[in-house]
Motif scaffolding. Structure first.
Motif, mmCIF file in Angstrom:
data_model
loop_
_atom_site.group_PDB
_atom_site.id
_atom_site.type_symbol
_atom_site.label_atom_id
_atom_site.label_comp_id
_atom_site.label_asym_id
_atom_site.label_seq_id
_atom_site.Cartn_x
_atom_site.Cartn_y
_atom_site.Cartn_z
ATOM 1 N N LEU A 127 4.185 10.746 -2.852
ATOM 2 C CA LEU A 127 4.169 11.954 -2.029
ATOM 3 C C LEU A 127 5.202 12.990 -2.472
ATOM 4 O O LEU A 127 5.475 13.940 -1.759
ATOM 5 N N SER A 128 5.763 12.844 -3.633
ATOM 6 C CA SER A 128 6.740 13.816 -4.131
ATOM 7 C C SER A 128 6.006 15.095 -4.571
ATOM 8 O O SER A 128 4.853 15.042 -4.980
ATOM 9 N N PRO A 129 6.677 16.245 -4.483
ATOM 10 C CA PRO A 129 6.016 17.494 -4.899
ATOM 11 C C PRO A 129 5.733 17.476 -6.394
ATOM 12 O O PRO A 129 6.462 16.852 -7.175
ATOM 13 N N PRO A 130 4.668 18.139 -6.809
ATOM 14 C CA PRO A 130 4.330 18.157 -8.238
ATOM 15 C C PRO A 130 5.379 18.957 -9.024
ATOM 16 O O PRO A 130 6.056 19.825 -8.487
ATOM 17 N N ASP A 131 5.487 18.639 -10.282
ATOM 18 C CA ASP A 131 6.437 19.331 -11.148
ATOM 19 C C ASP A 131 5.861 20.700 -11.530
ATOM 20 O O ASP A 131 4.899 20.806 -12.270
ATOM 21 N N MET A 157 0.808 -1.181 0.000
ATOM 22 C CA MET A 157 0.000 0.000 0.000
ATOM 23 C C MET A 157 0.864 1.263 0.000
ATOM 24 O O MET A 157 0.514 2.243 -0.624
ATOM 25 N N SER A 158 1.948 1.269 0.736
ATOM 26 C CA SER A 158 2.797 2.444 0.781
ATOM 27 C C SER A 158 3.497 2.665 -0.559
ATOM 28 O O SER A 158 3.940 3.752 -0.852
ATOM 29 N N GLY A 159 3.592 1.684 -1.392
ATOM 30 C CA GLY A 159 4.218 1.822 -2.703
ATOM 31 C C GLY A 159 3.309 2.513 -3.702
ATOM 32 O O GLY A 159 3.766 3.054 -4.701
ATOM 33 N N ASP A 160 2.020 2.520 -3.459
ATOM 34 C CA ASP A 160 1.066 3.113 -4.397
ATOM 35 C C ASP A 160 0.980 4.645 -4.274
ATOM 36 O O ASP A 160 0.659 5.316 -5.243
ATOM 37 N N LEU A 161 1.258 5.209 -3.093
ATOM 38 C CA LEU A 161 1.134 6.659 -2.887
ATOM 39 C C LEU A 161 2.408 7.369 -3.329
ATOM 40 O O LEU A 161 3.500 7.008 -2.940
#
Length: 87
Positions: free
Chosen positions: A7-11, A1-5
Protein backbone atom coordinates in the motif's frame (compact mmCIF):
# COMPACT_ATOMS: atom_id res chain seq x y z
CA UNK A 1 -2.55 -12.12 3.33
CA UNK A 2 -1.74 -8.67 4.70
CA UNK A 3 1.91 -9.23 3.77
CA UNK A 4 1.09 -9.60 0.07
CA UNK A 5 -0.51 -6.13 -0.41
CA UNK A 6 1.85 -3.20 -0.99
CA UNK A 7 0.00 0.00 0.00
CA UNK A 8 2.97 2.36 -0.32
CA UNK A 9 2.62 5.26 -2.79
CA UNK A 10 4.06 4.64 -6.25
CA UNK A 11 7.46 6.07 -7.09
CA UNK A 12 6.83 9.31 -8.98
CA UNK A 13 9.91 11.22 -10.15
CA UNK A 14 10.40 14.83 -9.11
CA UNK A 15 9.22 17.29 -11.79
CA UNK A 16 12.04 18.89 -13.73
CA UNK A 17 12.55 22.63 -13.92
CA UNK A 18 11.03 22.75 -17.40
CA UNK A 19 7.93 20.84 -16.29
CA UNK A 20 7.33 23.08 -13.29
CA UNK A 21 7.92 26.21 -15.39
CA UNK A 22 5.41 24.97 -17.94
CA UNK A 23 2.91 24.12 -15.22
CA UNK A 24 3.04 27.56 -13.58
CA UNK A 25 3.04 29.28 -16.97
CA UNK A 26 -0.18 27.50 -17.86
CA UNK A 27 -1.71 28.60 -14.56
CA UNK A 28 -0.74 32.21 -15.22
CA UNK A 29 -2.14 32.02 -18.75
CA UNK A 30 -5.44 30.66 -17.45
CA UNK A 31 -5.69 33.43 -14.85
CA UNK A 32 -4.96 36.04 -17.52
CA UNK A 33 -7.70 34.63 -19.74
CA UNK A 34 -10.19 34.71 -16.88
CA UNK A 35 -9.32 38.34 -16.14
CA UNK A 36 -9.84 39.24 -19.82
CA UNK A 37 -13.20 37.46 -19.96
CA UNK A 38 -14.33 39.17 -16.76
CA UNK A 39 -13.29 42.55 -18.16
CA UNK A 40 -15.60 41.96 -21.12
CA UNK A 41 -18.51 40.69 -19.05
CA UNK A 42 -18.42 43.22 -16.21
CA UNK A 43 -19.44 46.70 -17.42
CA UNK A 44 -17.07 49.58 -16.84
CA UNK A 45 -17.85 52.39 -14.44
CA UNK A 46 -19.86 55.37 -15.66
CA UNK A 47 -17.40 57.91 -14.23
CA UNK A 48 -15.08 57.50 -17.23
CA UNK A 49 -17.90 58.26 -19.66
CA UNK A 50 -18.96 61.34 -17.67
CA UNK A 51 -15.44 62.77 -17.82
CA UNK A 52 -15.43 62.50 -21.61
CA UNK A 53 -18.84 64.12 -22.03
CA UNK A 54 -18.13 66.96 -19.59
CA UNK A 55 -15.35 68.30 -21.82
CA UNK A 56 -16.88 69.62 -25.07
CA UNK A 57 -14.81 68.89 -28.12
CA UNK A 58 -14.65 71.54 -30.84
CA UNK A 59 -15.08 69.61 -34.07
CA UNK A 60 -15.95 72.63 -36.20
CA UNK A 61 -12.31 73.52 -36.72
CA UNK A 62 -11.54 69.99 -37.82
CA UNK A 63 -14.46 69.89 -40.23
CA UNK A 64 -13.47 73.21 -41.81
CA UNK A 65 -9.99 71.91 -42.59
CA UNK A 66 -11.38 69.00 -44.59
CA UNK A 67 -11.41 69.40 -48.34
CA UNK A 68 -14.80 68.81 -49.92
CA UNK A 69 -14.88 65.53 -51.80
CA UNK A 70 -16.34 65.14 -55.24
CA UNK A 71 -19.70 63.40 -55.39
CA UNK A 72 -19.57 59.68 -55.93
CA UNK A 73 -21.38 59.88 -59.28
CA UNK A 74 -18.74 62.16 -60.76
CA UNK A 75 -16.00 59.74 -59.78
CA UNK A 76 -17.88 56.83 -61.33
CA UNK A 77 -18.43 58.78 -64.55
CA UNK A 78 -14.73 59.56 -64.80
CA UNK A 79 -13.86 55.91 -64.31
CA UNK A 80 -16.33 54.88 -67.04
CA UNK A 81 -14.88 57.41 -69.47
CA UNK A 82 -11.35 56.20 -68.80
CA UNK A 83 -12.33 52.58 -69.29
CA UNK A 84 -14.03 53.45 -72.61
CA UNK A 85 -10.87 55.22 -73.79
CA UNK A 86 -8.78 52.12 -73.08
CA UNK A 87 -11.03 49.96 -75.30
Amino acid sequence: MSGDLDLSPPDVPEPTLLESLLRYGLFLGAIFQLVCILAIIIPTSKSHEQVETSEPVDTRGFEQNKKPKAPLQQIRQKLKKESKKKR
